[in-house]
Structure formats: C-alpha cells, structure tokens
Design a protein around this motif. Structure first.
Motif, PDB file in Angstrom:
ATOM      1  N   TYR A  39      48.903  20.204   6.439  1.00  0.00           N
ATOM      2  CA  TYR A  39      49.866  20.400   7.531  1.00  0.00           C
ATOM      3  C   TYR A  39      49.878  21.859   7.982  1.00  0.00           C
ATOM      4  O   TYR A  39      49.811  22.156   9.172  1.00  0.00           O
ATOM      5  CB  TYR A  39      51.279  19.957   7.098  1.00  0.00           C
ATOM      6  CG  TYR A  39      52.291  20.170   8.203  1.00  0.00           C
ATOM      7  CD1 TYR A  39      52.453  19.221   9.210  1.00  0.00           C
ATOM      8  CD2 TYR A  39      53.046  21.341   8.283  1.00  0.00           C
ATOM      9  CE1 TYR A  39      53.350  19.431  10.250  1.00  0.00           C
ATOM     10  CE2 TYR A  39      53.942  21.562   9.315  1.00  0.00           C
ATOM     11  CZ  TYR A  39      54.093  20.596  10.294  1.00  0.00           C
ATOM     12  OH  TYR A  39      54.983  20.807  11.327  1.00  0.00           O
ATOM     13  N   SER A  43      49.128  22.832  11.760  1.00  0.00           N
ATOM     14  CA  SER A  43      50.263  23.075  12.669  1.00  0.00           C
ATOM     15  C   SER A  43      50.844  24.473  12.632  1.00  0.00           C
ATOM     16  O   SER A  43      51.588  24.847  13.535  1.00  0.00           O
ATOM     17  CB  SER A  43      51.393  22.086  12.359  1.00  0.00           C
ATOM     18  OG  SER A  43      50.930  20.772  12.501  1.00  0.00           O
ATOM     19  N   LEU A 156      51.967  13.020   6.940  1.00  0.00           N
ATOM     20  CA  LEU A 156      51.925  14.404   6.458  1.00  0.00           C
ATOM     21  C   LEU A 156      50.634  14.544   5.677  1.00  0.00           C
ATOM     22  O   LEU A 156      50.485  13.938   4.609  1.00  0.00           O
ATOM     23  CB  LEU A 156      53.129  14.726   5.578  1.00  0.00           C
ATOM     24  CG  LEU A 156      53.141  16.172   5.049  1.00  0.00           C
ATOM     25  CD1 LEU A 156      53.389  17.172   6.172  1.00  0.00           C
ATOM     26  CD2 LEU A 156      54.186  16.349   3.968  1.00  0.00           C
TER      27      LEU A 156
END
Ligand SMILES: CC(C)(COP(=O)(O)OP(=O)(O)OC[C@H]1O[C@@H](n2cnc3c(N)ncnc32)[C@H](O)[C@@H]1OP(=O)(O)O)[C@@H](O)C(=O)NCCC(=O)NCCS
Length: 171
Positions: A39, A43, A156
């Motif tokens: 993640y 991101s 996730l």
C-alpha cells in the motif's frame, strides 16, 4: 489555537511522513508487513502523492494545534471519489489524528472542517468507507450521525477487506 493548511506540492514531505506514520499506527498491527508495504509503495510515494496533490478534486489539509502538526484530512469530490461516485457528496478518504493527539477533540474539529467545506461546495452530504473492524472510528462516525448505507470490499496489498460505507446528510 487550531489552524488548517490547505496543502500544495510544497507540503509533500510533511504529508508523506504523516501519512505513512498514521497508516502504520492504525493498521500495522492487524496486517502483514507485505500488505502494508504494498500500500505504501502504491499510494504514499512522492509520485502517488504528487498526482493526488495536483488533482484539483482532491483536497488535503494539515491540521496544526499552535505549531504542532496533529493530523491530516483528505477529501475527494467529483470524479476523484473512490469506489462510489456521488455528485452531491464529498468523500472523506482519509482522516487521521496522530496517536499522541487522539481523544482530545482534534478529530471532531477535523470532521467539522470537512462538513464546513462540503457545505461551502454546496453538497448535501459526506460519505466515507471504514474498515468494519475499526470500532473506534465507527463510534466516532456514529456519534456524528453517519449512517451505514452499504458495504464494499477493498483490497489492501493482496488481501480483501470489508468496509462499511457511511453517510451523513446535512438536511
Ligand atoms: C478516528 C479519529 C479521527 C478520531 O479522532 P480523535 O481526535 O481521536 O477523536 P475526538 O477526540 O475528536 O472524539 C470525538 C468523539 O468521537 C468518539 N470517539 C473518538 N474516538 C473514539 C474511540 N476510539 N472509541 C469510541 N468513541 C470514540 C467519542 O464519542 C468522542 O467524544 P468524547 O471525547 O466526548 O467521548 C482518530 O482516532 C484517528 O485518527 N484514528 C486513527 C485513524 C483512523 O482510524 N481514521 C479513520 C479511518 S476511516
């Protein structure tokens, strides 16, 4: 005294640092290291945050108590909303208070700021998705009259999780 700074590209380092810290503090215990780093690497890199910060439909705010950074807020409008598209609503994608400042009313002030912005934008509601096991945040939203409207699955890293979609209408 509380103040909010609307973020621009000049805030990228501060934003990256607080985003990673709060993400790890909130979800690190319940997730594998692999999922956490997948993640973060997708991101919360310079590249990803630059893209988000230059999207005029994503609004980031750093929150300060005097000179202390206490948390940050990310709102999405129009096509920047994730999962759900509601023209008349604003998504709270991220609302994070640093661990050491939690339970002192800062989250409430951040949520009040989100409500103020949504009303200024002439929107009728706020919505968000929260992990079904994040009981603290769910209580916080219930206290603020958010209602569960549906559930979604989000990924996730490599693992699917259930999220509750909650919405608060202003009328
Ligand atoms: C959820 C979060 C933003 C709340 O911010 P906060 O500053 O801790 O909350 P506040 O002190 O403003 O709390 C306001 C009210 O919400 C409720 N509340 C907040 N945290 C709560 C918790 N963990 N359990 C139960 N109720 C809670 C309380 O009723 C509180 O009112 P009270 O203090 O009069 O009892 C913060 O705890 C946080 O950043 N958590 C980690 C990140 C996260 O989970 N974000 C949400 C992702 S969807």
């Amino acid at each position: 005294m509380i103040n909010f700074k609307k973020c621009g590209l000049e805030d990228i380092e501060t934003l990256k640092e607080i985003s990673i810290k709060t993400f790890v503090d909130t979800y690190g215990e319940d997730n594998t290291e692999k999922n956490m780093s997948l993640y973060i690497q997708s991101s919360l890199t310079d590249e990803a945050l630059t893209e988000q910060l230059t999207n005029s439909d994503s609004l980031f705010y750093l929150m300060f108590d005097n000179e202390n950074l206490v948390g940050y807020l990310k709102l999405n409008i129009e096509k920047a909303q994730s999962k759900i598209y509601d023209e008349d609503s604003v998504e709270i994608e991220r609302i994070y208070v640093l661990d050491e400042f939690q339970h002192r009313g800062f989250g409430q002030q951040m949520l009040d700021k989100a409500i103020e912005i949504a009303k200024q934008l002439d929107k009728g509601s706020l919505w968000l998705a929260v992990w079904e096991k994040n009981n603290g945040a769910i209580s916080f939203y219930h206290k603020n009259h958010f209602k569960q409207v549906e559930t979604i699955t989000f990924i996730l890293g490599e693992t699917p999780f259930t999220g509750l979609v909650m919405k608060k209408w202003f009328h």
